[in-house]
Motif scaffolding. Structure first.
Motif, PDB file in Angstrom:
ATOM      1  N   LEU A  75     -39.646  17.136   4.518  1.00  0.00           N
ATOM      2  CA  LEU A  75     -39.617  18.585   4.715  1.00  0.00           C
ATOM      3  C   LEU A  75     -39.311  19.271   3.397  1.00  0.00           C
ATOM      4  O   LEU A  75     -38.440  18.815   2.658  1.00  0.00           O
ATOM      5  N   PRO A  76     -40.006  20.347   3.097  1.00  0.00           N
ATOM      6  CA  PRO A  76     -39.689  21.064   1.859  1.00  0.00           C
ATOM      7  C   PRO A  76     -38.248  21.578   1.913  1.00  0.00           C
ATOM      8  O   PRO A  76     -37.770  21.982   2.973  1.00  0.00           O
ATOM      9  N   ILE A  77     -37.585  21.522   0.778  1.00  0.00           N
ATOM     10  CA  ILE A  77     -36.230  22.081   0.690  1.00  0.00           C
ATOM     11  C   ILE A  77     -36.339  23.560   1.062  1.00  0.00           C
ATOM     12  O   ILE A  77     -37.140  24.304   0.480  1.00  0.00           O
ATOM     13  N   PRO A  78     -35.565  24.001   2.078  1.00  0.00           N
ATOM     14  CA  PRO A  78     -35.770  25.355   2.590  1.00  0.00           C
ATOM     15  C   PRO A  78     -35.350  26.448   1.603  1.00  0.00           C
ATOM     16  O   PRO A  78     -34.439  26.253   0.810  1.00  0.00           O
ATOM     17  N   GLY A  79     -36.047  27.577   1.672  1.00  0.00           N
ATOM     18  CA  GLY A  79     -35.702  28.737   0.872  1.00  0.00           C
ATOM     19  C   GLY A  79     -34.582  29.496   1.541  1.00  0.00           C
ATOM     20  O   GLY A  79     -34.005  28.996   2.506  1.00  0.00           O
ATOM     21  N   ASP A 104     -25.377  23.997  -1.360  1.00  0.00           N
ATOM     22  CA  ASP A 104     -26.237  24.585  -0.329  1.00  0.00           C
ATOM     23  C   ASP A 104     -26.980  25.827  -0.798  1.00  0.00           C
ATOM     24  O   ASP A 104     -27.163  26.773  -0.033  1.00  0.00           O
ATOM     25  N   GLN A 105     -27.366  25.830  -2.028  1.00  0.00           N
ATOM     26  CA  GLN A 105     -28.134  26.954  -2.561  1.00  0.00           C
ATOM     27  C   GLN A 105     -29.446  26.400  -3.122  1.00  0.00           C
ATOM     28  O   GLN A 105     -29.443  25.487  -3.938  1.00  0.00           O
ATOM     29  N   THR A 106     -30.549  26.953  -2.680  1.00  0.00           N
ATOM     30  CA  THR A 106     -31.840  26.468  -3.167  1.00  0.00           C
ATOM     31  C   THR A 106     -32.174  27.138  -4.494  1.00  0.00           C
ATOM     32  O   THR A 106     -32.056  28.347  -4.639  1.00  0.00           O
ATOM     33  N   GLU A 107     -32.568  26.312  -5.456  1.00  0.00           N
ATOM     34  CA  GLU A 107     -32.852  26.827  -6.798  1.00  0.00           C
ATOM     35  C   GLU A 107     -34.163  26.252  -7.307  1.00  0.00           C
ATOM     36  O   GLU A 107     -34.588  25.168  -6.897  1.00  0.00           O
ATOM     37  N   LEU A 108     -34.793  26.968  -8.219  1.00  0.00           N
ATOM     38  CA  LEU A 108     -35.969  26.445  -8.908  1.00  0.00           C
ATOM     39  C   LEU A 108     -35.606  26.254 -10.371  1.00  0.00           C
ATOM     40  O   LEU A 108     -35.127  27.187 -11.015  1.00  0.00           O
ATOM     41  N   HIS A 127     -40.174  13.080 -22.729  1.00  0.00           N
ATOM     42  CA  HIS A 127     -38.805  13.117 -22.235  1.00  0.00           C
ATOM     43  C   HIS A 127     -38.865  12.978 -20.721  1.00  0.00           C
ATOM     44  O   HIS A 127     -39.943  12.982 -20.127  1.00  0.00           O
ATOM     45  N   SER A 128     -37.692  12.889 -20.130  1.00  0.00           N
ATOM     46  CA  SER A 128     -37.652  12.966 -18.672  1.00  0.00           C
ATOM     47  C   SER A 128     -36.436  13.782 -18.295  1.00  0.00           C
ATOM     48  O   SER A 128     -35.599  14.103 -19.141  1.00  0.00           O
ATOM     49  N   PHE A 129     -36.358  14.137 -17.033  1.00  0.00           N
ATOM     50  CA  PHE A 129     -35.232  14.921 -16.557  1.00  0.00           C
ATOM     51  C   PHE A 129     -34.693  14.234 -15.316  1.00  0.00           C
ATOM     52  O   PHE A 129     -35.395  14.049 -14.329  1.00  0.00           O
ATOM     53  N   HIS A 130     -33.441  13.820 -15.407  1.00  0.00           N
ATOM     54  CA  HIS A 130     -32.773  13.145 -14.293  1.00  0.00           C
ATOM     55  C   HIS A 130     -31.525  13.945 -13.930  1.00  0.00           C
ATOM     56  O   HIS A 130     -30.836  14.433 -14.815  1.00  0.00           O
ATOM     57  N   VAL A 131     -31.265  14.088 -12.648  1.00  0.00           N
ATOM     58  CA  VAL A 131     -30.076  14.800 -12.204  1.00  0.00           C
ATOM     59  C   VAL A 131     -29.266  13.883 -11.296  1.00  0.00           C
ATOM     60  O   VAL A 131     -29.825  13.194 -10.444  1.00  0.00           O
ATOM     61  N   HIS A 132     -27.974  13.872 -11.484  1.00  0.00           N
ATOM     62  CA  HIS A 132     -27.070  13.124 -10.605  1.00  0.00           C
ATOM     63  C   HIS A 132     -26.719  13.972  -9.378  1.00  0.00           C
ATOM     64  O   HIS A 132     -26.735  15.192  -9.434  1.00  0.00           O
ATOM     65  N   GLY A 133     -26.353  13.290  -8.310  1.00  0.00           N
ATOM     66  CA  GLY A 133     -25.766  13.972  -7.160  1.00  0.00           C
ATOM     67  C   GLY A 133     -26.757  14.693  -6.270  1.00  0.00           C
ATOM     68  O   GLY A 133     -26.354  15.410  -5.357  1.00  0.00           O
ATOM     69  N   VAL A 134     -28.049  14.478  -6.509  1.00  0.00           N
ATOM     70  CA  VAL A 134     -29.038  15.226  -5.732  1.00  0.00           C
ATOM     71  C   VAL A 134     -30.383  14.499  -5.788  1.00  0.00           C
ATOM     72  O   VAL A 134     -30.629  13.730  -6.713  1.00  0.00           O
ATOM     73  N   GLN A 135     -31.194  14.695  -4.764  1.00  0.00           N
ATOM     74  CA  GLN A 135     -32.609  14.326  -4.851  1.00  0.00           C
ATOM     75  C   GLN A 135     -33.373  15.642  -4.780  1.00  0.00           C
ATOM     76  O   GLN A 135     -33.064  16.493  -3.960  1.00  0.00           O
ATOM     77  N   VAL A 159     -34.349  22.365  -6.192  1.00  0.00           N
ATOM     78  CA  VAL A 159     -33.088  21.623  -6.164  1.00  0.00           C
ATOM     79  C   VAL A 159     -32.117  22.280  -5.186  1.00  0.00           C
ATOM     80  O   VAL A 159     -32.005  23.507  -5.154  1.00  0.00           O
ATOM     81  N   ARG A 160     -31.433  21.451  -4.440  1.00  0.00           N
ATOM     82  CA  ARG A 160     -30.378  21.976  -3.569  1.00  0.00           C
ATOM     83  C   ARG A 160     -29.303  20.901  -3.436  1.00  0.00           C
ATOM     84  O   ARG A 160     -29.512  19.866  -2.805  1.00  0.00           O
ATOM     85  N   PHE A 161     -28.164  21.134  -4.057  1.00  0.00           N
ATOM     86  CA  PHE A 161     -27.035  20.215  -3.902  1.00  0.00           C
ATOM     87  C   PHE A 161     -26.438  20.464  -2.528  1.00  0.00           C
ATOM     88  O   PHE A 161     -26.081  21.597  -2.210  1.00  0.00           O
ATOM     89  N   ALA A 162     -26.336  19.419  -1.734  1.00  0.00           N
ATOM     90  CA  ALA A 162     -25.857  19.632  -0.374  1.00  0.00           C
ATOM     91  C   ALA A 162     -24.683  18.740  -0.032  1.00  0.00           C
ATOM     92  O   ALA A 162     -24.142  18.824   1.054  1.00  0.00           O
ATOM     93  N   ASP A 163     -24.310  17.871  -0.929  1.00  0.00           N
ATOM     94  CA  ASP A 163     -23.370  16.835  -0.518  1.00  0.00           C
ATOM     95  C   ASP A 163     -21.965  16.967  -1.076  1.00  0.00           C
ATOM     96  O   ASP A 163     -21.005  16.963  -0.323  1.00  0.00           O
ATOM     97  N   HIS A 164     -21.835  17.050  -2.386  1.00  0.00           N
ATOM     98  CA  HIS A 164     -20.504  16.937  -2.979  1.00  0.00           C
ATOM     99  C   HIS A 164     -20.315  17.933  -4.120  1.00  0.00           C
ATOM    100  O   HIS A 164     -21.239  18.204  -4.876  1.00  0.00           O
ATOM    101  N   THR A 165     -19.085  18.422  -4.244  1.00  0.00           N
ATOM    102  CA  THR A 165     -18.750  19.271  -5.383  1.00  0.00           C
ATOM    103  C   THR A 165     -18.251  18.394  -6.531  1.00  0.00           C
ATOM    104  O   THR A 165     -17.977  17.214  -6.352  1.00  0.00           O
ATOM    105  N   GLY A 166     -18.148  18.991  -7.718  1.00  0.00           N
ATOM    106  CA  GLY A 166     -17.627  18.252  -8.870  1.00  0.00           C
ATOM    107  C   GLY A 166     -18.643  18.209 -10.003  1.00  0.00           C
ATOM    108  O   GLY A 166     -19.668  18.888  -9.961  1.00  0.00           O
ATOM    109  N   ILE A 167     -18.325  17.403 -11.001  1.00  0.00           N
ATOM    110  CA  ILE A 167     -19.174  17.355 -12.200  1.00  0.00           C
ATOM    111  C   ILE A 167     -20.261  16.291 -12.054  1.00  0.00           C
ATOM    112  O   ILE A 167     -19.971  15.126 -11.755  1.00  0.00           O
ATOM    113  N   PHE A 168     -21.484  16.704 -12.248  1.00  0.00           N
ATOM    114  CA  PHE A 168     -22.629  15.791 -12.245  1.00  0.00           C
ATOM    115  C   PHE A 168     -23.441  15.998 -13.517  1.00  0.00           C
ATOM    116  O   PHE A 168     -23.488  17.101 -14.054  1.00  0.00           O
TER     117      PHE A 168
END
Ligand code: C2O
Ligand code: CU
Ligand code: CU
Length: 503
Positions: free
Chosen positions: A354-358, A396-400, A428-436, A470-479
C-alpha cells in the motif's frame, strides 16, 4: 559467444579501471584472470543459522561474538590458498544467518573480541534507536552490548554489519557481515521456497582486491575513497566461484550486495530470466520478471530461479555479477543434482504494497556531492558530525525527500571522474535507518516495478535525482542516513535524524 562478449566488456572496463582507479597499487594480480579463472566447483558455503536460547523474560537470545580469524580463499587471484587475516561473527569470516519471526521478542548479544571498538547495526530492521547498533552504540574492546526489541516488520531479508564512524568500511571488508531473515504469516502462507540451505539460499556478494600473495587487506588509497576499491575477485558467502547443487525445480536466492563500494549488475550468463519477489523491506506486490538487476552496496533482492533440469556440474547455469569498478565475475554455478523435486508454482500475487498514506506534510532535500579540490564528501554541504542533528522528523508524518547526486553535469551513467569545480561524477546511494521507504520517482519518472516496493537503500548514478516517500512510524530517537558506499560513509557522507513524537 558470451565469452567473447565478456572479453570485450573486460577490455572496455580495463581501460575505464585504469583511468579511474589508479589508486590500487597493492594489486598486481593479473586483471584479465578475472572471468576466466574458473576453478568452478567448491560447494557454495551456506552460513549456519544462529541458535537461540530462551531467557526468563521469554526473549529469544542470540549471541554474536566478533573475533579475529583467518581463512584461505581458494581460487583467489595471487598465490591463492594462503590464509588471510579476517574478522568474523562466531567464526572466521562473515557470520551466521539470524532467522526471526514477526512478533518475536529478541535479544541480540554482541561481544566485541577485537582490541578496538566497533558496533553492530541491523540494517533494514525497524528497532528502537538504542538497539539500532549505529555509530552511537559503541562496543568497546572486550565489552558486550545487547539489543532488545520485538520484531514488528513484515517478512524481509535484512543484514547486519559494523557501523563505527570512520571504521565501518574496514570492519566490513575484513569479514564482519551476516544475514537476517524475517518471516511472517504471509511468508509462511505463500507457496515459496523456504527451506533454508535447500531451496532458500542466502547469497552475500562481496568484491575484494586480492594482492599477489593471495591475501587481502584494507588499504584504500585516496582515489579508492572516491571511486571505491576496484577488486579482482568476487566472494559469494566467502567463496570464489562456488557451485550450488539444486535439488528442487525452483530456488529462491536472497541476494545481498555486501561490497564496500561496488555496484553489481547480476544476471545469468545466457540471459535466463528470473523473478524478483522482494526488495530491501519485503515482498513486492507481485513477481517481476527480469534478466538483470543492479544492486548497490547494502541492497537486497530475493529472486526465484527455475533450475534448468539439464544443467550439470560441467555445464551449469552461471550467475554473473558485473562490477561497475572492474569486470564481470562468474559468481555462482547452479546445476541440477539429479532428478529435481517438484516445487509449487509460485503465486502471482505476493503482498499488498500500500502506498504510504498522505497528506504530505513536509518536503526535504538532500544533495550528495564532493566539494572542493580535495573532494570532500558531503550531504547538503556538510560532513558527518556526531554532535549535530541534521533533521528533526516527527513520527507518523508523511514526507517527500528529494535526493540528488550532484555530479556537476559530468556524469550521465558513466564513471569517469573529474567534474567541474572539484565535483566528481561517482555513484552514491541513500540509506535511512529506522524506516522502510517507497521510491516515488527516479529522474521524474515512476520507478520500475522492482523498485516500487519497500526500500531502505536507493542507488543514484551521477546527476540522478530520486524522490522517496518516508514515514517514520515506529520509534523515536537518533537514526542515521548516509551513502552506503562505505568509503563515502566513513569519510563524511552521513547525517543524523532525530525522530520526535508528534505534537
Ligand atoms: Cu547498512 Cu547505516 O547501514
Ligand atoms: Cu542501516
Ligand atoms: Cu557516495
Amino acid at each position: 559467444m558470451h565469452r567473447r562478449t565478456i572479453s570485450l566488456l573486460l577490455l572496455t572496463l580495463l581501460v575505464a579501471t585504469a583511468l579511474t582507479a589508479q589508486g590500487s597499487q597493492d594489486s598486481q594480480a593479473p586483471r584479465d584472470a578475472r572471468a576466466e579463472s574458473g576453478t568452478g566447483g567448491s560447494p557454495l558455503p551456506i552460513p549456519p543459522l544462529a541458535d537461540a536460547t530462551t531467557n526468563g523474560a521469554g526473549e529469544l537470545v542470540y549471541d554474536l561474538d566478533i573475533r579475529e580469524g583467518s581463512q584461505s580463499f581458494p581460487g583467489a587471484p595471487g598465490a591463492g590458498a594462503r590464509a588471510v587475516e579476517t574478522l568474523g561473527y562466531n567464526g572466521d569470516f562473515l557470520g551466521p544467518t539470524i532467522r526471526l519471526s514477526r512478533g518475536d521478542a529478541v535479544r541480540l548479544r554482541v561481544t566485541n573480541g577485537l582490541d578496538e571498538p566497533t558496533t553492530t547495526h541491523w540494517h533494514g530492521a525497524l528497532v528502537p534507536a538504542e538497539a539500532d547498533g549505529g555509530p552511537h552504540q559503541i562496543i568497546e574492546a572486550g565489552e558486550r552490548w545487547e539489543a532488545a526489541f520485538t520484531v514488528s516488520q513484515p517478512a524481509a531479508t535484512l543484514w547486519y554489519h559494523p557501523h563505527l564512524d570512520g571504521e565501518t568500511a574496514r570492519h566490513v571488508y575484513m569479514g564482519l557481515a551476516g544475514m537476517i531473515i524475517v518471516d511472517d504469516e504471509m511468508s509462511e502462507r505463500l507457496e515459496l521456497p523456504n527451506r533454508y540451505g535447500r531451496d532458500d539460499i542466502p547469497l552475500i556478494l562481496q568484491e575484494r582486491e586480492f594482492d599477489r600473495d593471495g591475501g587481502f587487506a584494507y588499504r584504500p588509497a585516496m582515489p579508492d575513497v572516491m571511486h571505491g576499491i576496484a577488486g579482482n575477485a568476487l566472494l559469494v558467502n566467502g567463496a570464489i566461484e562456488p557451485a550450488f547443487a539444486a535439488r528442487d525445480e525452483l530456488v529462491r536466492l536472497r541476494v545481498l550486495n555486501g561490497s564496500n563500494s561496488s555496484v553489481l549488475r547480476v544476471s545469468f550468463a545466457d540471459g535466463t530470466p528470473f523473478r524478483i519477489i522482494a526488495s530491501d523491506g519485503g515482498f513486492l506486490a507481485s513477481p517481476v520478471e527480469m534478466t538483470q538487476m543492479d544492486l548497490s552496496p547494502g541492497e537486497r533482492f530475493e529472486i526465484l530461479v527455475a533450475v534448468d533440469p539439464r544443467s550439470t556440474p560441467s555445464d551449469p547455469m552461471v550467475l554473473e555479477a558485473q562490477s561497475n569498478l572492474s569486470g564481470s565475475y562468474r559468481a555462482l554455478s547452479i546445476y541440477a543434482d539429479g532428478q529435481l523435486a517438484a516445487s509449487a508454482a509460485p503465486p502471482q500475487r505476493l503482498a499488498e504494497v500500500l502506498p504510504i498514506p498522505g497528506p504530505v506534510i513536509e518536503r526535504r532535500s538532500f544533495v550528495m556531492s564532493t566539494m572542493g579540490p580535495s573532494g570532500t564528501l558531503t550531504i547538503n554541504g556538510e560532513t558527518m558530525d556526531m554532535s549535530r542533528i541534521d533533521e528533526r522528523v516527527p513520527l507518523d508524518q508523511t514526507e517527500l525527500w528529494t535526493i540528488e547526486n550532484a555530479a556537476g553535469g559530468m556524469g550521465g551513467r558513466g564513471r569517469m571522474g573529474g567534474g567541474m569545480g572539484g565535483m566528481m561524477a561517482v555513484p552514491h546511494s541513500f540509506h535511512v535507518h529506522g524506516v522502510q521507504f517507497q521510491v516515488e520517482s527516479i529522474n521524474g519518472r515512476r520507478p520500475p516495478a522492482h523498485l516500487a516496493g519497500w526500500k531502505d537503500t536507493v542507488l543514484l548514478w551521477p546527476d540522478e535525482s530520486v524522490v522517496i516517500r518516508v514515514r517514520f512510524a515506529d520509534h523515536t530517537g537518533i537514526f542515521m542516513y548516509h551513502c552506503h558506499f562505505l568509503e563515502h560513509e566513513d569519510n563524511g557522507m552521513m547525517g543524523q535524524i532525530m525522530v520526535v513524537a508528534r505534537e
